[in-house]
Motif scaffolding. Structure first.
Motif, PDB file in Angstrom:
ATOM      1  N   HIS A  29      -2.735  -7.827   9.541  1.00 30.57           N
ATOM      2  CA  HIS A  29      -1.597  -8.176   9.227  1.00 30.57           C
ATOM      3  C   HIS A  29      -1.253  -9.510   8.648  1.00 30.57           C
ATOM      4  O   HIS A  29      -0.773  -9.979   7.736  1.00 30.57           O
ATOM      5  CB  HIS A  29      -0.409  -7.875  10.200  1.00 30.57           C
ATOM      6  CG  HIS A  29      -0.304  -6.344  10.494  1.00 30.57           C
ATOM      7  ND1 HIS A  29      -0.265  -5.724  12.014  1.00 30.57           N
ATOM      8  CD2 HIS A  29      -0.418  -5.011   9.858  1.00 30.57           C
ATOM      9  CE1 HIS A  29      -0.518  -4.576  11.988  1.00 30.57           C
ATOM     10  NE2 HIS A  29      -0.336  -4.109  10.567  1.00 30.57           N
ATOM     11  N   LEU A  32      -3.402 -10.517   5.624  1.00 31.12           N
ATOM     12  CA  LEU A  32      -3.020  -9.776   4.470  1.00 31.12           C
ATOM     13  C   LEU A  32      -1.647 -10.757   3.885  1.00 31.12           C
ATOM     14  O   LEU A  32      -1.411 -10.875   2.845  1.00 31.12           O
ATOM     15  CB  LEU A  32      -2.545  -8.386   4.504  1.00 31.12           C
ATOM     16  CG  LEU A  32      -2.048  -7.558   3.349  1.00 31.12           C
ATOM     17  CD1 LEU A  32      -2.455  -5.979   3.659  1.00 31.12           C
ATOM     18  CD2 LEU A  32      -0.358  -7.728   3.251  1.00 31.12           C
ATOM     19  N   GLY A 114      -0.935  -2.026   1.398  1.00 28.55           N
ATOM     20  CA  GLY A 114      -2.469  -2.002   1.267  1.00 28.55           C
ATOM     21  C   GLY A 114      -2.691  -0.698   0.566  1.00 28.55           C
ATOM     22  O   GLY A 114      -1.910  -0.027   0.052  1.00 28.55           O
ATOM     23  N   ASP A 116      -4.464   1.747   0.733  1.00 31.66           N
ATOM     24  CA  ASP A 116      -4.168   3.013   1.376  1.00 31.66           C
ATOM     25  C   ASP A 116      -2.711   3.658   1.219  1.00 31.66           C
ATOM     26  O   ASP A 116      -2.594   4.758   1.060  1.00 31.66           O
ATOM     27  CB  ASP A 116      -4.698   3.027   2.803  1.00 31.66           C
ATOM     28  CG  ASP A 116      -3.867   2.152   3.780  1.00 31.66           C
ATOM     29  OD1 ASP A 116      -3.385   0.749   2.939  1.00 31.66           O
ATOM     30  OD2 ASP A 116      -3.894   2.053   4.739  1.00 31.66           O
ATOM     31  N   ALA A 140      -6.117  -4.995  -1.441  1.00 33.93           N
ATOM     32  CA  ALA A 140      -7.199  -4.058  -1.120  1.00 33.93           C
ATOM     33  C   ALA A 140      -8.534  -4.737  -0.803  1.00 33.93           C
ATOM     34  O   ALA A 140      -8.847  -5.642  -1.516  1.00 33.93           O
ATOM     35  CB  ALA A 140      -7.094  -2.910  -1.953  1.00 33.93           C
ATOM     36  N   ARG A 141      -9.241  -3.908  -0.261  1.00 36.97           N
ATOM     37  CA  ARG A 141     -10.813  -4.143   0.016  1.00 36.97           C
ATOM     38  C   ARG A 141     -11.341  -3.736  -1.315  1.00 36.97           C
ATOM     39  O   ARG A 141     -10.703  -2.634  -2.044  1.00 36.97           O
ATOM     40  CB  ARG A 141     -11.279  -3.290   0.841  1.00 36.97           C
ATOM     41  CG  ARG A 141     -11.070  -3.676   2.131  1.00 36.97           C
ATOM     42  CD  ARG A 141     -11.616  -2.757   3.490  1.00 36.97           C
ATOM     43  NE  ARG A 141     -11.154  -2.994   4.770  1.00 36.97           N
ATOM     44  CZ  ARG A 141     -10.461  -2.632   5.317  1.00 36.97           C
ATOM     45  NH1 ARG A 141      -9.755  -1.364   4.520  1.00 36.97           N
ATOM     46  NH2 ARG A 141      -9.957  -2.544   6.625  1.00 36.97           N
ATOM     47  N   MET A 185     -10.945  -8.337   3.454  1.00 41.67           N
ATOM     48  CA  MET A 185     -10.062  -7.552   4.385  1.00 41.67           C
ATOM     49  C   MET A 185     -10.689  -7.752   5.910  1.00 41.67           C
ATOM     50  O   MET A 185     -12.079  -7.823   5.978  1.00 41.67           O
ATOM     51  CB  MET A 185      -9.739  -6.303   4.202  1.00 41.67           C
ATOM     52  CG  MET A 185      -9.001  -5.944   2.902  1.00 41.67           C
ATOM     53  SD  MET A 185      -7.573  -6.578   3.198  1.00 41.67           S
ATOM     54  CE  MET A 185      -6.486  -5.281   3.879  1.00 41.67           C
ATOM     55  N   SER A 189      -7.411  -2.685  12.724  1.00 36.52           N
ATOM     56  CA  SER A 189      -6.429  -1.667  12.594  1.00 36.52           C
ATOM     57  C   SER A 189      -5.790  -1.376  13.687  1.00 36.52           C
ATOM     58  O   SER A 189      -6.504  -1.515  14.866  1.00 36.52           O
ATOM     59  CB  SER A 189      -7.292  -0.156  12.072  1.00 36.52           C
ATOM     60  OG  SER A 189      -7.724   0.356  12.909  1.00 36.52           O
TER      61      SER A 189
END
Length: 201
Positions: A29, A32, A114, A116, A140-141, A185, A189
């Motif tokens: 977090h 990002l 993100g 996702d 994003a990755r 990234m 998680s």
């Protein structure tokens, strides 16, 4: 204007909003958020620690625990932590953003997510209203970009996409406008941390 939780935002500021349960907050977090500050030309990133995610069946840890963990983790003066959603009594992002715009008139908010989340953004309540209300920054990755760029939201708002080269303009852009950027990234998680026993509810 100062909210009850001590967050000070002034008109003209460009503020990224990173919403979620933060159950628990982690280095991903933070990474990002720092990338968003730099890449989208933002003045602040505000972590909106939600009372609960309407798309998740399991209740998160106590809000006070998650807020305290988030504030202990943050190590950057431009990253702030807020329980605005709880104070405003909103549970859906569109209503939260509307309430924040009323509470802090003149602040230029940018919704952050993100890849996702972009892939399933069309499942969110009033998702098109979110796109039309504030610019959206997607981080994003590199390997995650195909699913996100082929998402319903990406297709519906394809003509409003800002190129990655112009990403720093996102904080000044008028909605609807969105930008997709690839960033390195971190392999963190919240679900993995909970599964490892490193965080208990």
């Amino acid at each position: 204007m100062r909210a009850d939780d001590g967050v000070l935002l002034t008109p003209g500021m460009r503020v990224g909003l990173l919403g979620g349960s933060f159950d628990p907050p982690h280095a991903g977090h933070l990474h990002l958020s720092k990338e968003a500050l730099k890449r989208f030309g933002l003045d602040r990133v505000l972590w909106l620690v939600s009372p609960g995610n309407p798309l998740k069946a399991d209740a998160p840890a106590r809000l006070e625990k998650r807020l305290a963990a988030a504030r202990a983790l943050v190590d950057h003066p431009a990253i702030l932590v807020s329980d605005f959603e709880t104070r405003a009594g909103t549970r859906h992002t569109a209503r939260t953003i509307s309430a924040m715009q009323a509470h802090w008139p003149g602040v230029r908010f940018v919704w952050l997510m993100g890849a996702d989340n972009l892939a399933q953004f069309h499942r969110w309540q009033d998702w098109q209203d979110i796109m039309r209300r504030v610019p959206v920054g997607v981080l994003a990755r590199p390997e995650a970009r195909l699913a996100a760029r082929g998402s319903v939201a990406a297709q519906v708002f394809s003509h409003h996409r800002l190129s990655g080269r112009a990403a720093r303009l996102l904080g000044r852009a008028d909605a609807p406008r969105w930008c997709f950027i690839n960033i390195p990234m971190m392999p963190h998680s919240s679900s993995a941390i909970r599964a490892s026993g490193g965080w208990t509810r």
